[in-house]
Structure formats: C-alpha cells, structure tokens
Design a protein around this motif. Structure first.
Motif, mmCIF file in Angstrom:
data_model
loop_
_atom_site.group_PDB
_atom_site.id
_atom_site.type_symbol
_atom_site.label_atom_id
_atom_site.label_comp_id
_atom_site.label_asym_id
_atom_site.label_seq_id
_atom_site.Cartn_x
_atom_site.Cartn_y
_atom_site.Cartn_z
ATOM 1 N N THR A 222 14.720 -1.910 -3.154
ATOM 2 C CA THR A 222 13.910 -0.782 -2.705
ATOM 3 C C THR A 222 13.136 -0.138 -3.855
ATOM 4 O OG1 THR A 222 15.825 0.687 -2.915
ATOM 5 C CG2 THR A 222 15.391 -0.248 -0.734
ATOM 6 N N GLU A 223 13.593 -0.332 -5.076
ATOM 7 C CA GLU A 223 12.904 0.240 -6.244
ATOM 8 C C GLU A 223 11.591 -0.470 -6.563
ATOM 9 O OE1 GLU A 223 15.119 0.958 -9.895
ATOM 10 O OE2 GLU A 223 16.932 0.582 -8.732
ATOM 11 N N LEU A 224 11.386 -1.645 -6.022
ATOM 12 C CA LEU A 224 10.229 -2.453 -6.414
ATOM 13 C C LEU A 224 8.902 -1.762 -6.111
ATOM 14 C CD1 LEU A 224 9.374 -5.014 -7.779
ATOM 15 C CD2 LEU A 224 9.504 -6.192 -5.588
ATOM 16 N N LYS A 225 8.802 -1.013 -5.019
ATOM 17 C CA LYS A 225 7.561 -0.308 -4.713
ATOM 18 C C LYS A 225 7.224 0.680 -5.828
ATOM 19 C CE LYS A 225 5.100 2.418 -1.294
ATOM 20 N NZ LYS A 225 5.113 3.041 0.027
ATOM 21 N N GLY A 226 8.238 1.377 -6.330
ATOM 22 C CA GLY A 226 8.015 2.312 -7.429
ATOM 23 C C GLY A 226 7.576 1.621 -8.708
ATOM 24 N N VAL A 227 8.157 0.467 -8.969
ATOM 25 C CA VAL A 227 7.772 -0.311 -10.154
ATOM 26 C C VAL A 227 6.336 -0.789 -9.994
ATOM 27 C CG1 VAL A 227 8.255 -2.381 -11.505
ATOM 28 C CG2 VAL A 227 10.137 -0.994 -10.643
ATOM 29 N N ASN A 228 5.982 -1.235 -8.790
ATOM 30 C CA ASN A 228 4.609 -1.671 -8.534
ATOM 31 C C ASN A 228 3.630 -0.522 -8.741
ATOM 32 O OD1 ASN A 228 5.325 -4.313 -7.898
ATOM 33 N ND2 ASN A 228 5.528 -3.879 -5.724
ATOM 34 N N ARG A 229 3.999 0.673 -8.296
ATOM 35 C CA ARG A 229 3.135 1.837 -8.465
ATOM 36 C C ARG A 229 3.005 2.191 -9.947
ATOM 37 N NH1 ARG A 229 0.058 5.703 -5.594
ATOM 38 N NH2 ARG A 229 -0.775 6.940 -7.280
ATOM 39 N N LYS B 283 5.596 -2.693 -1.281
ATOM 40 C CA LYS B 283 6.807 -3.362 -1.761
ATOM 41 C C LYS B 283 6.464 -4.685 -2.428
ATOM 42 C CE LYS B 283 10.029 -1.521 1.623
ATOM 43 N NZ LYS B 283 10.920 -1.859 2.736
ATOM 44 N N ARG B 284 5.312 -5.226 -2.117
ATOM 45 C CA ARG B 284 4.915 -6.535 -2.632
ATOM 46 C C ARG B 284 4.057 -6.490 -3.892
ATOM 47 N NH1 ARG B 284 5.298 -10.919 1.188
ATOM 48 N NH2 ARG B 284 6.217 -10.150 3.105
ATOM 49 N N ALA B 285 3.293 -5.403 -4.090
ATOM 50 C CA ALA B 285 2.355 -5.414 -5.213
ATOM 51 C C ALA B 285 1.875 -4.020 -5.579
ATOM 52 C CB ALA B 285 1.142 -6.274 -4.867
ATOM 53 N N GLY B 286 1.489 -3.872 -6.831
ATOM 54 C CA GLY B 286 0.741 -2.713 -7.276
ATOM 55 C C GLY B 286 -0.723 -3.019 -7.009
ATOM 56 N N VAL B 287 -1.502 -2.022 -6.636
ATOM 57 C CA VAL B 287 -2.873 -2.258 -6.204
ATOM 58 C C VAL B 287 -3.808 -1.255 -6.873
ATOM 59 C CG1 VAL B 287 -4.392 -2.391 -4.194
ATOM 60 C CG2 VAL B 287 -1.988 -2.980 -3.947
ATOM 61 N N ILE B 288 -4.954 -1.750 -7.318
ATOM 62 C CA ILE B 288 -6.039 -0.887 -7.768
ATOM 63 C C ILE B 288 -7.141 -1.029 -6.724
ATOM 64 C CG2 ILE B 288 -7.767 -0.397 -9.541
ATOM 65 C CD1 ILE B 288 -4.996 0.027 -10.632
ATOM 66 N N ARG B 289 -7.523 0.085 -6.130
ATOM 67 C CA ARG B 289 -8.564 0.068 -5.099
ATOM 68 C C ARG B 289 -9.809 0.762 -5.628
ATOM 69 N NH1 ARG B 289 -3.792 1.181 -2.039
ATOM 70 N NH2 ARG B 289 -3.405 -0.466 -0.523
ATOM 71 N N ALA B 290 -10.947 0.247 -5.231
ATOM 72 C CA ALA B 290 -12.220 0.878 -5.563
ATOM 73 C C ALA B 290 -13.054 0.911 -4.301
ATOM 74 C CB ALA B 290 -12.949 0.104 -6.657
ATOM 75 N N GLY B 291 -13.677 2.039 -4.056
ATOM 76 C CA GLY B 291 -14.516 2.175 -2.883
ATOM 77 C C GLY B 291 -13.789 2.809 -1.721
ATOM 78 N N LYS B 292 -14.556 3.198 -0.739
ATOM 79 C CA LYS B 292 -14.085 3.749 0.526
ATOM 80 C C LYS B 292 -15.286 3.771 1.454
ATOM 81 C CE LYS B 292 -14.552 8.372 -1.426
ATOM 82 N NZ LYS B 292 -13.882 9.632 -1.678
ATOM 83 N N SER B 293 -15.174 4.422 2.579
ATOM 84 C CA SER B 293 -16.277 4.369 3.541
ATOM 85 C C SER B 293 -17.582 4.912 2.976
ATOM 86 C CB SER B 293 -15.911 5.109 4.824
ATOM 87 O OG SER B 293 -15.671 6.479 4.557
ATOM 88 N N THR B 294 -17.503 5.906 2.102
ATOM 89 C CA THR B 294 -18.727 6.458 1.510
ATOM 90 C C THR B 294 -19.164 5.712 0.253
ATOM 91 O OG1 THR B 294 -17.452 8.088 0.258
ATOM 92 C CG2 THR B 294 -18.284 8.772 2.423
ATOM 93 N N VAL B 295 -18.367 4.731 -0.165
ATOM 94 C CA VAL B 295 -18.694 3.912 -1.343
ATOM 95 C C VAL B 295 -18.490 2.445 -0.968
ATOM 96 C CG1 VAL B 295 -18.301 3.597 -3.820
ATOM 97 C CG2 VAL B 295 -17.794 5.801 -2.782
ATOM 98 N N PRO B 296 -19.258 1.946 0.009
ATOM 99 C CA PRO B 296 -19.060 0.573 0.483
ATOM 100 C C PRO B 296 -19.534 -0.500 -0.490
ATOM 101 C CG PRO B 296 -20.970 1.530 1.554
ATOM 102 C CD PRO B 296 -20.331 2.625 0.740
#
Length: 121
Positions: free
Chosen positions: A20-27, A59-72
């Motif tokens: 269960t700790e893996l999500k925190g490590v991914n973050r 739980k599977r990965a750390g993620v870097i996201r860029a963009g959103k609906s106003t930044v397509p």
C-alpha cells in the motif's frame, strides 16, 4: 520508468509484503522529477502551459502531467504533431530522464525496506 516494477510488485505481494505504500513512493518520485520538468517547459506569453505541469501518482506509477482542457496543446508540444509540422520538444521526457538518479532513491529505499519485511528473505 522503473524497469521490472510490475513484476517486483507481483512478487512482493505473493511473498506477503504490504504494497500500500507504493502509491506514496510513486508520488514522492514524481514530486522529485517535477522541478526538472518545470525548468524545461516552454515559456509562452500566458504561462498557462508552465502552470499546468503537475505531479500525480497511482499504485502503479508516478506521473507528470502537462496540460488540461484549457491547455490542450501540451501533448502536441511535448510529443510533436507531424501533420501540423510541430516538432517534439520532449520537455517532460527530458526532465524526467535528467532527474532519474534523484527519483530512483525512493524506489531503492522502498525495495530495501520491503525486502527486509518479507518472511524468509
């Protein structure tokens, strides 16, 4: 990307480890990579793209996201769009790769801690 993470998680679960700790490590890993990515984001007039870059985790990965609906346009700028003659900038990929030694540390610590908890290891 952590090579073999899926298999490691499966093996540790079978061995009785608490994953269960893996999500925190991914973050934590994503938070470590975030400044390197933000440093490479193209700075436009509005700054919307730079403000849209954020870290997340599952739980599977750390993620870097860029963009959103106003930044397509974040995806096409990062990965390119040959049909529109947009060359890839790969600012997310490059930032994550450059910060790899730093964000690998939480995974190594987690692996060592988890292996020490597994019965019979």
């Amino acid at each position: 990307m952590v090579v073999g993470q899926k298999r490691f998680v499966q093996t540790m679960r079978k061995a009785g480890a608490d994953m269960t700790e893996l999500k925190g490590v991914n973050r934590q890993a994503a938070d470590i990579a975030l400044p390197a990515v933000k440093a490479l984001v193209p700075k436009g007039k509005s700054g919307k793209l730079a403000r849209s870059v954020r870290a997340g985790a599952t739980k599977r990965a750390g993620v870097i996201r860029a963009g959103k609906s106003t930044v397509p346009y974040a995806g096409p700028l990062n990965y390119g769009w040959p049909g529109h003659h947009i060359e890839p900038m790969l600012f997310v990929n490059t930032g994550v790769a450059r910060s790899e030694p730093a964000w690998q540390r939480p995974y190594k610590e987690f692996i060592e801690k988890t292996l020490s908890q597994v019965k019979g290891a």
